[in-house]
Scaffold this motif. Structure first.
Motif, PDB file in Angstrom:
ATOM      1  N   PHE A  48      -3.389  -1.063 -33.786  1.00 12.09           N
ATOM      2  CA  PHE A  48      -4.412  -0.014 -33.707  1.00 12.09           C
ATOM      3  C   PHE A  48      -5.368  -0.256 -32.536  1.00 12.09           C
ATOM      4  N   GLY A  49      -5.611  -1.511 -32.221  1.00  9.96           N
ATOM      5  CA  GLY A  49      -6.428  -1.799 -31.046  1.00  9.96           C
ATOM      6  C   GLY A  49      -5.772  -1.272 -29.778  1.00  9.96           C
ATOM      7  N   LEU A  50      -4.485  -1.529 -29.666  1.00 13.64           N
ATOM      8  CA  LEU A  50      -3.764  -1.138 -28.454  1.00 13.64           C
ATOM      9  C   LEU A  50      -3.637   0.379 -28.336  1.00 13.64           C
ATOM     10  N   HIS A  51      -3.351   1.027 -29.453  1.00 15.24           N
ATOM     11  CA  HIS A  51      -3.080   2.468 -29.378  1.00 15.24           C
ATOM     12  C   HIS A  51      -4.314   3.329 -29.624  1.00 15.24           C
ATOM     13  N   ASP A  52      -5.061   3.031 -30.669  1.00 14.91           N
ATOM     14  CA  ASP A  52      -6.210   3.898 -30.967  1.00 14.91           C
ATOM     15  C   ASP A  52      -7.374   3.651 -30.029  1.00 14.91           C
ATOM     16  N   ILE A  53      -7.641   2.403 -29.726  1.00 16.22           N
ATOM     17  CA  ILE A  53      -8.784   2.086 -28.870  1.00 16.22           C
ATOM     18  C   ILE A  53      -8.335   2.026 -27.401  1.00 16.22           C
ATOM     19  N   GLY A  54      -7.241   1.325 -27.142  1.00 18.22           N
ATOM     20  CA  GLY A  54      -6.795   1.144 -25.759  1.00 18.22           C
ATOM     21  C   GLY A  54      -6.077   2.354 -25.184  1.00 18.22           C
ATOM     22  N   LYS A  55      -5.562   3.221 -26.048  1.00 19.91           N
ATOM     23  CA  LYS A  55      -4.844   4.425 -25.597  1.00 19.91           C
ATOM     24  C   LYS A  55      -3.825   4.075 -24.510  1.00 19.91           C
ATOM     25  N   LEU A  56      -3.047   3.034 -24.818  1.00 19.11           N
ATOM     26  CA  LEU A  56      -2.072   2.527 -23.845  1.00 19.11           C
ATOM     27  C   LEU A  56      -1.022   3.587 -23.507  1.00 19.11           C
ATOM     28  N   LYS A  57      -0.743   3.722 -22.222  1.00 20.47           N
ATOM     29  CA  LYS A  57       0.293   4.639 -21.759  1.00 20.47           C
ATOM     30  C   LYS A  57       1.404   3.844 -21.069  1.00 20.47           C
ATOM     31  N   ALA A  58       2.622   4.386 -21.109  1.00 20.75           N
ATOM     32  CA  ALA A  58       3.709   3.759 -20.369  1.00 20.75           C
ATOM     33  C   ALA A  58       3.304   3.660 -18.907  1.00 20.75           C
ATOM     34  N   GLY A  59       3.613   2.529 -18.289  1.00 17.04           N
ATOM     35  CA  GLY A  59       3.281   2.336 -16.883  1.00 17.04           C
ATOM     36  C   GLY A  59       1.919   1.703 -16.657  1.00 17.04           C
ATOM     37  N   ASP A  60       1.098   1.645 -17.703  1.00 11.53           N
ATOM     38  CA  ASP A  60      -0.211   0.996 -17.577  1.00 11.53           C
ATOM     39  C   ASP A  60      -0.049  -0.497 -17.309  1.00 11.53           C
ATOM     40  N   THR A  61      -1.009  -1.063 -16.599  1.00  6.60           N
ATOM     41  CA  THR A  61      -1.104  -2.513 -16.498  1.00  6.60           C
ATOM     42  C   THR A  61      -2.015  -3.001 -17.619  1.00  6.60           C
ATOM     43  N   LEU A  62      -1.416  -3.775 -18.519  1.00  6.38           N
ATOM     44  CA  LEU A  62      -2.125  -4.276 -19.702  1.00  6.38           C
ATOM     45  C   LEU A  62      -2.352  -5.771 -19.551  1.00  6.38           C
ATOM     46  N   VAL A  63      -3.582  -6.206 -19.715  1.00  5.70           N
ATOM     47  CA  VAL A  63      -3.896  -7.635 -19.692  1.00  5.70           C
ATOM     48  C   VAL A  63      -4.308  -8.058 -21.101  1.00  5.70           C
ATOM     49  N   VAL A  64      -3.778  -9.187 -21.545  1.00  7.46           N
ATOM     50  CA  VAL A  64      -4.022  -9.673 -22.900  1.00  7.46           C
ATOM     51  C   VAL A  64      -4.509 -11.115 -22.821  1.00  7.46           C
TER      52      VAL A  64
ATOM     53  N   ALA B 142       4.445  -0.720 -20.932  1.00  4.34           N
ATOM     54  CA  ALA B 142       3.378  -1.201 -20.047  1.00  4.34           C
ATOM     55  C   ALA B 142       3.855  -2.414 -19.258  1.00  4.34           C
ATOM     56  N   ARG B 143       3.179  -2.677 -18.147  1.00  5.69           N
ATOM     57  CA  ARG B 143       3.342  -3.949 -17.435  1.00  5.69           C
ATOM     58  C   ARG B 143       2.343  -4.898 -18.062  1.00  5.69           C
ATOM     59  N   VAL B 144       2.843  -5.990 -18.657  1.00 13.38           N
ATOM     60  CA  VAL B 144       1.970  -6.834 -19.465  1.00 13.38           C
ATOM     61  C   VAL B 144       1.714  -8.174 -18.782  1.00 13.38           C
ATOM     62  N   ILE B 145       0.441  -8.510 -18.632  1.00 12.59           N
ATOM     63  CA  ILE B 145       0.048  -9.806 -18.087  1.00 12.59           C
ATOM     64  C   ILE B 145      -0.678 -10.565 -19.190  1.00 12.59           C
ATOM     65  N   GLY B 146      -0.124 -11.706 -19.572  1.00 11.78           N
ATOM     66  CA  GLY B 146      -0.715 -12.510 -20.630  1.00 11.78           C
ATOM     67  C   GLY B 146      -1.512 -13.668 -20.043  1.00 11.78           C
ATOM     68  N   ILE B 147      -2.648 -13.955 -20.664  1.00 11.54           N
ATOM     69  CA  ILE B 147      -3.459 -15.098 -20.252  1.00 11.54           C
ATOM     70  C   ILE B 147      -3.465 -16.115 -21.384  1.00 11.54           C
ATOM     71  N   ALA B 148      -3.091 -17.355 -21.082  1.00  7.39           N
ATOM     72  CA  ALA B 148      -3.034 -18.392 -22.107  1.00  7.39           C
ATOM     73  C   ALA B 148      -3.388 -19.727 -21.467  1.00  7.39           C
ATOM     74  N   GLY B 149      -3.550 -20.759 -22.305  1.00  8.83           N
ATOM     75  CA  GLY B 149      -3.985 -22.054 -21.789  1.00  8.83           C
ATOM     76  C   GLY B 149      -2.905 -23.116 -21.873  1.00  8.83           C
ATOM     77  N   GLY B 150      -2.518 -23.659 -20.747  1.00  9.30           N
ATOM     78  CA  GLY B 150      -1.567 -24.763 -20.707  1.00  9.30           C
ATOM     79  C   GLY B 150      -0.142 -24.294 -20.474  1.00  9.30           C
ATOM     80  N   PRO B 151       0.697 -25.205 -19.950  1.00  9.26           N
ATOM     81  CA  PRO B 151       2.072 -24.833 -19.569  1.00  9.26           C
ATOM     82  C   PRO B 151       2.952 -24.418 -20.749  1.00  9.26           C
TER      83      PRO B 151
END
Lengths: 331, 331
Positions: free
Chosen positions: B134-150, B170-179
């Motif tokens: 619901f965060g992604l769709h109702d609040i973020g209103k994600l569309k195909a082709g969007d650049t999404l950062v998480v 979407a084009r998804v870029i994930g941010i995380a800690g460590g290899p």
């Protein structure tokens, strides 16, 4: 014949200084085909100017060093080689910080000055009024009965927001600095409540005036005021992010809203907007504000500084909250 | 017969300490009319717990001192005096940090464990998955082709957001800690790009992976990551404000997003939400995520700590980013 213009020669650190500008005298050029010459009478001084003077990413490119400082202005056409514009027409446009403009009519607006002073087109009937109107309705989605809080309520945009808010049936709480401005907000703008942010902490005062919380916050200032409101949001509240004048002259890291996570529990939003996106909807705005003006319901107070050379001082007046009403420079 | 429960005995300062809780042994009660008894098997450890433990205003009242710590859990019914629930049923609900629950069936969900492990109802099929959806769709209103950062992309909500985002085009870029976590985000969650926030400054890495800027940012962490994204928003970008785990244990003033004024130039919004508002739309969510699960498209990694007494340690694992996947406690 010659005229004067103010160019940006240095990017400011903190408050804009006189030395950031140069006042130049240049020879007049005649308008070419499709161009007009305008004798500028008044410049609008706007909070966003500090952003334009910096290298910060914004909705417009920075003013280049050596270029005439960007400014909205009004004036009278003195010579025209363009269709639809005649000598004597009063116009507004991005004419720059100078007392004469020569150029194309792109973006020029002819003004009807039969019912209001021309300077109102830099205020209630111009970008200032549009900022208030579209911010409040398109972004803030103000409803009758909402509790609306407005910062810089005695300022140009803020004062129009207060009046539009009351007209729309909201309970309006204005925040301003000092007893004179607060009296203006209460007695002239007829806000339901007023808070003097210089008189004490904002939070408790806001809790008293809005015990159930805030539905819409029209933010022109950021900083501590924004944080105080964030802590008192009603569910589904909307923060209209119009400006953050308290932070524009910050030399270090700007002060972010520490209470921003309150947006989660309140299911609230904070949304930015730029008035230029709404220029094409001028008519809708003009009908609404025009009706209020005709009914004598709009107060548009002006604060006029004399002389192009005092442009930097007028800017500082704005950023130091010394202006009382829309800051203008008469050139 | 007796069971164990964990009560909150002190509000934490900074990271939750063992001493903030008391592990109590209490006599079992039998279920009254309309009640069930549940043997709890797993507790969900959630970032919001730190908020519930504080006195901060939130979407639920704080956990009272002396009360059983609030926790979502799953378990098996061992005795039932309630219609529609039978011994042996596997259920989920707000059962609290204990190994036995006796009470009404209000809010209890019977779980179909024929196709997925029961613990998935604390993860991809539970509030975690709903938060992502619901965060992604109702609040973020994600569309195909969007650049999404998480952010916190290897975490529970983040990992589901990444997978839903890719499924949505979407084009998804994930941010995380460590290899290790970054390898998981890239290879298992199949994100288009990954940034190790421990390996260097986030801003330049983000500029490289999203040269045109960010359309949707799903924020679980706040702090420096939020500021880096704010400086790189595309026009009309949406920031989904899900959490701010980097700030939950702050003992001084929380770090507000210094770059929040970027929302203006980008005409962007930052909106908070709380998953409980969407519980009534579970079916819509279950159809979407169920289809992906059936197609083998959902990875729901778990990080299980053993023993109710290790509940405080599990909480600290979460806030110190030591968990790798959904943090659970097996009781």
């Amino acid at each position: 014949m010659s005229h004067q213009r103010l160019t940006l020669v240095r990017r400011p650190t903190g408050l804009p200084a006189n030395e950031d500008f140069a006042l130049e005298t240049v020879a007049d050029a005649a308008p070419s085909d499709g161009e007009v010459a305008i004798e500028i009478t008044h410049l609008s001084i706007d909070p966003a100017m500090r952003v334009w003077m910096s290298e910060a990413r914004s909705y417009w490119p920075p003013v280049g060093l050596g270029e005439v400082m960007r400014a909205q202005a009004i004036g009278t056409i003195t010579a025209s080689n363009a269709d639809g514009f005649r000598k004597g027409d009063v116009v507004s446009g991005m004419l720059g910080a100078q007392n004469r403009f020569v150029g194309s009519t792109n973006g020029l607006q002819k003004l009807d000055v039969s019912r209001v002073p021309a300077t109102w087109y830099l205020h209630a009937l111009g970008a200032t009024g549009m900022t208030a109107y579209f911010g409040l309705h398109d972004i803030g989605k103000l409803k009758a009965g909402d509790t609306l809080v407005v910062s810089a309520a005695a300022g140009a945009v803020g004062s129009i927001v207060c009046q539009l808010g009351r007209e729309h049936g909201a309970r309006v709480i204005g925040i301003a600095g000092g007893p004179d401005k607060c009296a203006f907000v209460k007695n002239d703008l007829k806000c339901d409540g007023v808070i003097d942010y210089r008189a004490g902490p904002i939070g408790p005062a806001l809790s008293e005036l809005a015990p159930k919380g805030v539905d819409v916050y029209f933010d022109n200032v950021g900083g501590e005021v924004l944080d105080a409101v964030l802590a008192r949001l009603k569910r589904h509240a909307r923060i209209v992010l119009c400006g953050g004048i308290s932070q524009y002259n910050a030399t270090g890291r700007a002060l972010g809203p520490a209470n921003y996570l309150s947006l989660i529990a309140a299911r609230a939003s904070m949304q930015g907007f730029v008035v230029i996106d709404y220029f094409e909807r001028y008519k809708e705005f003009a009908v609404a504000i025009g009706g209020m003006i005709a009914a004598g319901k709009i107060i548009a107070r002006e604060d006029i500084v004399d002389g192009l050379g005092n442009f930097p001082a007028a800017l500082r007046r704005l950023y130091q909250s010394q202006n009382f009403g829309k800051q203008l420079v008469k050139v």
